[in-house]
Design a protein around this motif. Sequence first.
Motif, PDB file in Angstrom:
ATOM      1  N   VAL A 479     -28.593-105.131 -17.484  1.00  0.00           N
ATOM      2  CA  VAL A 479     -27.295-104.787 -17.289  1.00  0.00           C
ATOM      3  C   VAL A 479     -27.376-103.601 -18.154  1.00  0.00           C
ATOM      4  O   VAL A 479     -26.923-102.250 -17.453  1.00  0.00           O
ATOM      5  CB  VAL A 479     -26.349-105.527 -18.215  1.00  0.00           C
ATOM      6  CG1 VAL A 479     -24.860-105.155 -18.245  1.00  0.00           C
ATOM      7  CG2 VAL A 479     -26.221-106.916 -17.471  1.00  0.00           C
ATOM      8  N   VAL A 480     -27.805-103.157 -19.330  1.00  0.00           N
ATOM      9  CA  VAL A 480     -28.057-101.911 -19.987  1.00  0.00           C
ATOM     10  C   VAL A 480     -28.657-101.057 -19.282  1.00  0.00           C
ATOM     11  O   VAL A 480     -28.412 -99.817 -19.157  1.00  0.00           O
ATOM     12  CB  VAL A 480     -28.463-102.217 -21.346  1.00  0.00           C
ATOM     13  CG1 VAL A 480     -28.800-100.691 -22.046  1.00  0.00           C
ATOM     14  CG2 VAL A 480     -27.664-103.178 -22.335  1.00  0.00           C
ATOM     15  N   LEU A 481     -29.937-101.387 -18.798  1.00  0.00           N
ATOM     16  CA  LEU A 481     -30.849-100.405 -17.943  1.00  0.00           C
ATOM     17  C   LEU A 481     -29.945 -99.991 -16.631  1.00  0.00           C
ATOM     18  O   LEU A 481     -30.175 -98.718 -16.165  1.00  0.00           O
ATOM     19  CB  LEU A 481     -32.021-101.114 -17.694  1.00  0.00           C
ATOM     20  CG  LEU A 481     -33.158-100.141 -17.241  1.00  0.00           C
ATOM     21  CD1 LEU A 481     -33.342 -98.873 -18.180  1.00  0.00           C
ATOM     22  CD2 LEU A 481     -34.372-100.921 -16.855  1.00  0.00           C
ATOM     23  N   PHE A 482     -29.360-100.708 -16.142  1.00  0.00           N
ATOM     24  CA  PHE A 482     -28.674-100.509 -14.740  1.00  0.00           C
ATOM     25  C   PHE A 482     -27.472 -99.478 -15.156  1.00  0.00           C
ATOM     26  O   PHE A 482     -27.393 -98.482 -14.216  1.00  0.00           O
ATOM     27  CB  PHE A 482     -28.032-101.938 -14.266  1.00  0.00           C
ATOM     28  CG  PHE A 482     -27.321-101.457 -13.132  1.00  0.00           C
ATOM     29  CD1 PHE A 482     -27.896-101.794 -11.897  1.00  0.00           C
ATOM     30  CD2 PHE A 482     -25.948-101.255 -12.923  1.00  0.00           C
ATOM     31  CE1 PHE A 482     -27.539-101.534 -10.663  1.00  0.00           C
ATOM     32  CE2 PHE A 482     -25.278-101.141 -11.786  1.00  0.00           C
ATOM     33  CZ  PHE A 482     -25.997-101.200 -10.485  1.00  0.00           C
ATOM     34  N   GLU A 483     -26.916 -99.502 -16.210  1.00  0.00           N
ATOM     35  CA  GLU A 483     -25.778 -98.383 -16.500  1.00  0.00           C
ATOM     36  C   GLU A 483     -26.292 -97.216 -16.949  1.00  0.00           C
ATOM     37  O   GLU A 483     -26.058 -96.325 -16.481  1.00  0.00           O
ATOM     38  CB  GLU A 483     -25.130 -99.189 -17.855  1.00  0.00           C
ATOM     39  CG  GLU A 483     -24.012-100.466 -17.588  1.00  0.00           C
ATOM     40  CD  GLU A 483     -22.834 -99.927 -16.599  1.00  0.00           C
ATOM     41  OE1 GLU A 483     -22.684 -98.809 -16.488  1.00  0.00           O
ATOM     42  OE2 GLU A 483     -22.321-100.788 -16.299  1.00  0.00           O
ATOM     43  N   ALA A 691     -14.432-110.954 -13.624  1.00  0.00           N
ATOM     44  CA  ALA A 691     -14.121-109.748 -13.691  1.00  0.00           C
ATOM     45  C   ALA A 691     -14.320-109.321 -15.363  1.00  0.00           C
ATOM     46  O   ALA A 691     -13.965-108.170 -15.651  1.00  0.00           O
ATOM     47  CB  ALA A 691     -12.764-109.457 -13.350  1.00  0.00           C
ATOM     48  N   SER A 692     -14.518-110.207 -16.033  1.00  0.00           N
ATOM     49  CA  SER A 692     -14.958-109.695 -17.682  1.00  0.00           C
ATOM     50  C   SER A 692     -16.337-108.949 -17.537  1.00  0.00           C
ATOM     51  O   SER A 692     -17.097-109.162 -16.564  1.00  0.00           O
ATOM     52  CB  SER A 692     -14.971-110.970 -18.638  1.00  0.00           C
ATOM     53  OG  SER A 692     -13.626-111.467 -18.185  1.00  0.00           O
ATOM     54  N   GLU A 693     -16.409-108.341 -18.490  1.00  0.00           N
ATOM     55  CA  GLU A 693     -17.747-107.616 -18.924  1.00  0.00           C
ATOM     56  C   GLU A 693     -19.006-108.748 -19.305  1.00  0.00           C
ATOM     57  O   GLU A 693     -18.620-109.606 -19.965  1.00  0.00           O
ATOM     58  CB  GLU A 693     -17.782-106.700 -20.175  1.00  0.00           C
ATOM     59  CG  GLU A 693     -17.359-105.318 -19.922  1.00  0.00           C
ATOM     60  CD  GLU A 693     -18.471-104.516 -18.867  1.00  0.00           C
ATOM     61  OE1 GLU A 693     -19.360-104.453 -19.523  1.00  0.00           O
ATOM     62  OE2 GLU A 693     -17.966-104.118 -17.777  1.00  0.00           O
ATOM     63  N   LEU A 694     -19.891-108.512 -18.578  1.00  0.00           N
ATOM     64  CA  LEU A 694     -21.240-109.346 -18.860  1.00  0.00           C
ATOM     65  C   LEU A 694     -21.504-109.677 -20.170  1.00  0.00           C
ATOM     66  O   LEU A 694     -21.733-110.880 -20.730  1.00  0.00           O
ATOM     67  CB  LEU A 694     -22.381-108.904 -18.157  1.00  0.00           C
ATOM     68  CG  LEU A 694     -23.643-109.668 -18.310  1.00  0.00           C
ATOM     69  CD1 LEU A 694     -23.466-111.127 -17.619  1.00  0.00           C
ATOM     70  CD2 LEU A 694     -24.828-109.066 -17.794  1.00  0.00           C
ATOM     71  N   LYS A 695     -21.412-108.631 -21.164  1.00  0.00           N
ATOM     72  CA  LYS A 695     -21.843-108.659 -22.624  1.00  0.00           C
ATOM     73  C   LYS A 695     -20.617-109.597 -23.184  1.00  0.00           C
ATOM     74  O   LYS A 695     -21.351-110.323 -24.167  1.00  0.00           O
ATOM     75  CB  LYS A 695     -21.928-107.444 -23.214  1.00  0.00           C
ATOM     76  CG  LYS A 695     -22.988-106.411 -22.705  1.00  0.00           C
ATOM     77  CD  LYS A 695     -24.386-107.055 -23.075  1.00  0.00           C
ATOM     78  CE  LYS A 695     -25.688-106.203 -22.585  1.00  0.00           C
ATOM     79  NZ  LYS A 695     -26.834-106.784 -22.928  1.00  0.00           N
ATOM     80  N   GLU A 696     -19.550-109.569 -22.665  1.00  0.00           N
ATOM     81  CA  GLU A 696     -18.395-110.383 -23.345  1.00  0.00           C
ATOM     82  C   GLU A 696     -18.751-111.909 -23.300  1.00  0.00           C
ATOM     83  O   GLU A 696     -18.451-112.661 -24.256  1.00  0.00           O
ATOM     84  CB  GLU A 696     -17.111-110.012 -23.033  1.00  0.00           C
ATOM     85  CG  GLU A 696     -16.725-108.900 -23.275  1.00  0.00           C
ATOM     86  CD  GLU A 696     -15.336-108.443 -22.595  1.00  0.00           C
ATOM     87  OE1 GLU A 696     -14.720-109.364 -22.301  1.00  0.00           O
ATOM     88  OE2 GLU A 696     -14.950-107.237 -22.840  1.00  0.00           O
ATOM     89  N   ILE A 697     -19.261-112.404 -22.189  1.00  0.00           N
ATOM     90  CA  ILE A 697     -19.331-113.730 -21.946  1.00  0.00           C
ATOM     91  C   ILE A 697     -20.682-114.364 -22.012  1.00  0.00           C
ATOM     92  O   ILE A 697     -21.058-115.407 -22.014  1.00  0.00           O
ATOM     93  CB  ILE A 697     -18.653-114.174 -20.616  1.00  0.00           C
ATOM     94  CG1 ILE A 697     -19.530-113.420 -19.562  1.00  0.00           C
ATOM     95  CG2 ILE A 697     -17.094-113.591 -20.703  1.00  0.00           C
ATOM     96  CD1 ILE A 697     -18.940-114.104 -18.157  1.00  0.00           C
TER      97      ILE A 697
END
Length: 727
Positions: A479-483, A691-697
């Motif tokens: 996720v972080v690397l993709f961003e 639709a939530s952010e991945l890091k949140e859940i």
Amino acid sequence: MYKKVAFTLLSLFWICTAIAQNEIDNTALRNQLELCYEHLEENRYLDGVKQANLLLERARKQKSDEYIAETYYFLGLIDETSRDYQGAETKYLKALDITTQNKDTLFIIDLYNGLGSIAALKDGNYQKAENYYTKALSFAEEIDSPFITTLTINLCWNFLDQQKTNQVKPYLSKLNNFLKSPPKDGDEVLTQATSGYILGRYYLETSDFKQAEIYFDKSIGYAKKIKNLEHLRDIYWQTTKLYEVQKNYEKAHEQLKKYIAYNNLFLDNKAIQSLRAEKVKLQIGEYERALNNSEREHLLVSSLADSRRKLIVIYAIAFSVLLIFSVIIYRQNSAKKKLISGLAKNNRALKEAREAALQAAKIKTQFINSISHEIRTPLHGVIGITSLLLEDENTSNSNKKLLKSLKFSGNYLLGLISNVLLISKIDNNKIVVRPRETKIKGFLENVIQSVSFIGDKKGVDVKWKLEKGVPSLMKLDQVVLFEILVNLIENAIKFSQQKQEVRLEVSLQEKTSDKAKLRFKVIDQGPGIPKEKHREIFTEFTQVSAEKKNLEGIGLGLSIVKNLVELLGSNINIDSELGKGTTFYFDLVAPIIVQPELNENKAQNASNIAHKRILLIEDNEINKMVVTKFLSNQEVKLDIASEGNQGLALYKENEYDILLVDINIPGMNGFDITREIRKTNREVPIIAVTASELKEIQCLADTVGITDILIKPFNKETLIDMLQKYL
């Protein structure tokens, strides 16, 4: 006239009186120094030390540097005699320091000679001794001092002790002269004995045995005259070596017996001298301790008397100061009370303001999260329906053009929302790195696919290259690397012109058995960035361009990249010059995962989802329609539930190959549904659709047993890939 003459006569009288007094003082000091040396000659060392301490005190009072130096020299002689070489060296150096300032060359020569002897005796430091002897000899030769003889002999002897035989050669002529006609100083025979000994040693060590024997014989004759046991012992040791080298063992044996005899006599004499020296050292030590105690007592009494006088003065001053301070403190306390009252009021206001600011920041974060979720849900519908219409053969080309623009706008809005949310999370330290198994090639294909539409719209060719040696499977935070990569590539496209190229390159920098260091590069052919702007571009809401009116975005991308790269433990770097394009790059170290081999049947099944039964639990009608359309040509059986309890009931009534579960649905939410299912079934894949952010859940999803997460909005290919991954 009479008064003037009288004044002149009076002045002359006082001058003569002062000169006479000075002469008297110097005579007294000289007499006292002579008395010290008398004690030394008569072996009354303790009396000599007592007399020298009195002389030192008197010389200090009269500020006579000459006699202070003379006294230190005398005390050094006493220490050298009692074999306290450290004490002797300390006192000689004190005397040398004073004598050097007074420029008394004769005394300096004597002190250097004494320090040379101490260096050799104390710890066998012959090099240090050589330095002292050389300095002394240099001074002696300048003034043609009688010390030349002694210093030459000491220096040559020192050379021989250091095995520097060749350095004796320049002094052979002088040594022969000393042997033939020594200076008339009362030690003529000793000078002859020593000169013969040094010459004998020199010729022995240069293998001129005949000359060595001649000089040793002469030295023995002179040494016997003065009964110098130590000297005779040393000569017979050298003659023993002389005959032994010539293999005349009979004579060598005779010389060895004489050496042993004289050595025994010398050791007996030395033992007596050592006992005497120790006794002297003990007496002097006791005397110095008593003297120190007496001086301390005297100082203590003087100090107490002085302290009483000072104490009275201090009390008087203290009382006055205390009175003044009392008045000042009273006035200051009055002012301080007012100040404290004001500060307390300000602190309360600051505390309230801080709490309000924290509450506002919390509300802002909640608002951003909520608005992000609310916008992403309809965006999923917009982008999904647009994708479906673009695939529909009945859609006209003119409408497809409009739909492409609509899809681009939707994706652009989605990216903007993601960036704003990321900035908020970075500011609140809410991003946690969670490395997961990552197929490097597939991951890079997803990155390029995500940005290819933006490149196509602008006419920029987006390419990627995976260099040889890069492991196929690694543990990375996708996720972080993709961003990071998407932001860098989108930034590169934004600054590129039509028909230019943007390249993503991944290369291997280092590799061990379980880890690899990868370098990620994003290269563009844009206008480049001036060196002075390299730091500025990573600041939020900052853009650098000659024509800012042509730029898109709000300047968040590179700020996000910098923070996320640092979160992964690396640093973002830039190579750029005006007119030469820009390269952004960073390095990541990650674990290598050994990929198990799949047989052909498993590989075929991994890409086949036909005839699988899927349960979709989703309350949004548009999202249900989009997923249904995406799967319409995949020959799957799709059941849909609009509410959590209904979805759980359907699961219990039927057997499903995979579940797509929205997290925020009425009734039981996605987490509660997963908890219930995992009580009886740990195998069935459950994909959270949110639709939530991945890091949140992510953390809670892993805890309850969710298999994977699909973030809205997603396209058809992403959905199919996710299903193929687990079916």
